[in-house]
Design a protein around this motif. Structure first.
Motif, PDB file in Angstrom:
ATOM      1  N   ASP A  73       0.858  -1.179   0.000  1.00 16.86           N
ATOM      2  CA  ASP A  73       0.000   0.000   0.000  1.00 16.86           C
ATOM      3  C   ASP A  73       0.893   1.227   0.000  1.00 16.86           C
ATOM      4  OD1 ASP A  73      -2.882  -0.813   0.091  1.00 16.86           O
ATOM      5  OD2 ASP A  73      -2.178  -1.949   1.826  1.00 16.86           O
ATOM      6  N   SER A  74       0.268   2.399  -0.080  1.00 18.67           N
ATOM      7  CA  SER A  74       1.016   3.651  -0.207  1.00 18.67           C
ATOM      8  C   SER A  74       1.529   4.147   1.144  1.00 18.67           C
ATOM      9  CB  SER A  74       0.120   4.721  -0.822  1.00 18.67           C
ATOM     10  OG  SER A  74      -0.912   5.066   0.098  1.00 18.67           O
ATOM     11  N   VAL A  75       2.450   5.103   1.093  1.00 16.49           N
ATOM     12  CA  VAL A  75       2.951   5.720   2.307  1.00 16.49           C
ATOM     13  C   VAL A  75       1.821   6.408   3.068  1.00 16.49           C
ATOM     14  CG1 VAL A  75       4.359   7.634   3.176  1.00 16.49           C
ATOM     15  CG2 VAL A  75       5.347   5.992   1.588  1.00 16.49           C
ATOM     16  N   ASP A  76       0.924   7.095   2.356  1.00 17.37           N
ATOM     17  CA  ASP A  76      -0.203   7.749   3.026  1.00 17.37           C
ATOM     18  C   ASP A  76      -1.038   6.727   3.789  1.00 17.37           C
ATOM     19  OD1 ASP A  76       0.505  10.265   2.207  1.00 17.37           O
ATOM     20  OD2 ASP A  76      -0.876  10.314   0.504  1.00 17.37           O
ATOM     21  N   SER A  77      -1.262   5.565   3.189  1.00 24.66           N
ATOM     22  CA  SER A  77      -2.005   4.503   3.870  1.00 24.66           C
ATOM     23  C   SER A  77      -1.224   4.014   5.084  1.00 24.66           C
ATOM     24  CB  SER A  77      -2.269   3.352   2.910  1.00 24.66           C
ATOM     25  OG  SER A  77      -2.886   2.257   3.570  1.00 24.66           O
ATOM     26  N   HIS A  78       0.084   3.820   4.924  1.00 28.96           N
ATOM     27  CA  HIS A  78       0.918   3.360   6.040  1.00 28.96           C
ATOM     28  C   HIS A  78       0.812   4.315   7.232  1.00 28.96           C
ATOM     29  CE1 HIS A  78       2.453   0.542   3.248  1.00 28.96           C
ATOM     30  NE2 HIS A  78       3.643   1.052   2.999  1.00 28.96           N
ATOM     31  N   ARG A  79       0.847   5.607   6.953  1.00 31.12           N
ATOM     32  CA  ARG A  79       0.848   6.585   8.041  1.00 31.12           C
ATOM     33  C   ARG A  79      -0.450   6.547   8.846  1.00 31.12           C
ATOM     34  NH1 ARG A  79       3.892  11.107   4.343  1.00 31.12           N
ATOM     35  NH2 ARG A  79       6.025  10.494   4.909  1.00 31.12           N
TER      36      ARG A  79
END
Length: 226
Positions: A73-79
């Motif tokens: 998944d994306s960094v935004d999702s990770h955060r």
């Protein structure tokens, strides 16, 4: 192409929760690393695993090992997911996005394919194989020292992974091997390549040879030297 133990671990440049990472530079010249993959963010088993590793960071630090996770998944999702992980693990870190190790953005599944991390028996909503729970331990020479592939439905035993790191680092320093169910400080095995005339020098605590029906003197025990 599958990686074999002892192979140079490939370098890559990726986005992560701490910014762009050149993997080999991030490891540095004198550290080990553990790269572990996850099928997706906001999934139950993955959440328990990342919380477990976050709590074990002091143990990895003692062994000079840097943990880094990967999720498709994306960094935004990770955060956003990090806040759930911190809540589940009751982690003491404060401040949004504060987390003790990076999570790689593999939303295009490029690393999962390159490193052969796919679990072809588990198909996701998009009809593609999920990323399995891979574990890669890389040493200071940037070589692959340990590879374990768990199915997507099975959470990892990180205590066992720490045990294997203890064994590898110890056996790098000493001419010993560790037997089944070994734990730090318990009895070790003398490597078969060590000649008899070196035993007293290398193992001042003594060596016990275990009699075998074959008559071969290959099973030699000694106290853990460290």
């Amino acid at each position: 192409m599958p990686l074999n133990l002892g192979d140079p671990f490939p370098n890559f440049t990726v986005d992560s929760t701490i910014g762009t990472i050149d993997f080999h530079q991030w490891i540095g010249d004198d550290s080990w690393a553990i790269l572990f993959s996850h099928p997706a963010d906001y999934t139950p088993v993955c959440t328990t695993e990342l919380a477990a590793v976050a709590k074990l960071v002091p143990e990895f630090n003692k062994r000079n090992v840097k943990p880094i996770a990967l999720s498709c998944d994306s960094v935004d999702s990770h955060r956003g997911w990090i806040e759930d992980i911190k809540a589940y693990g009751e982690l003491s870190t404060t401040g949004k996005d504060v987390f003790p190790f990076p999570i790689i953005d593999d939303s295009k599944r490029e690393l999962a394919v390159q490193l052969n991390m796919l679990d072809r028996d588990e198909i996701g909503a998009a009809g593609l194989p999920l990323t399995c729970r891979a574990v890669f331990v890389i040493d200071t020479a940037k070589k692959l020292r340990l590879s374990i592939l768990y199915p997507a439905t099975t959470g990892r035993n990180f205590a066992e992974i720490l045990r294997t790191i203890d064994s590898m680092q110890l056996t790098d320093r000493r001419k010993i091997a560790t037997p089944a169910d070994w734990t730090p400080g318990s009895v070790c095995m003398v490597q078969p390549t060590v000649p008899e005339d070196q035993l007293d020098v290398l193992f001042p605590a003594g060596v016990t040879s275990v009699p075998m029906p074959s008559g071969k003197k290959y099973l030699r025990k000694t106290q853990c030297p460290e």
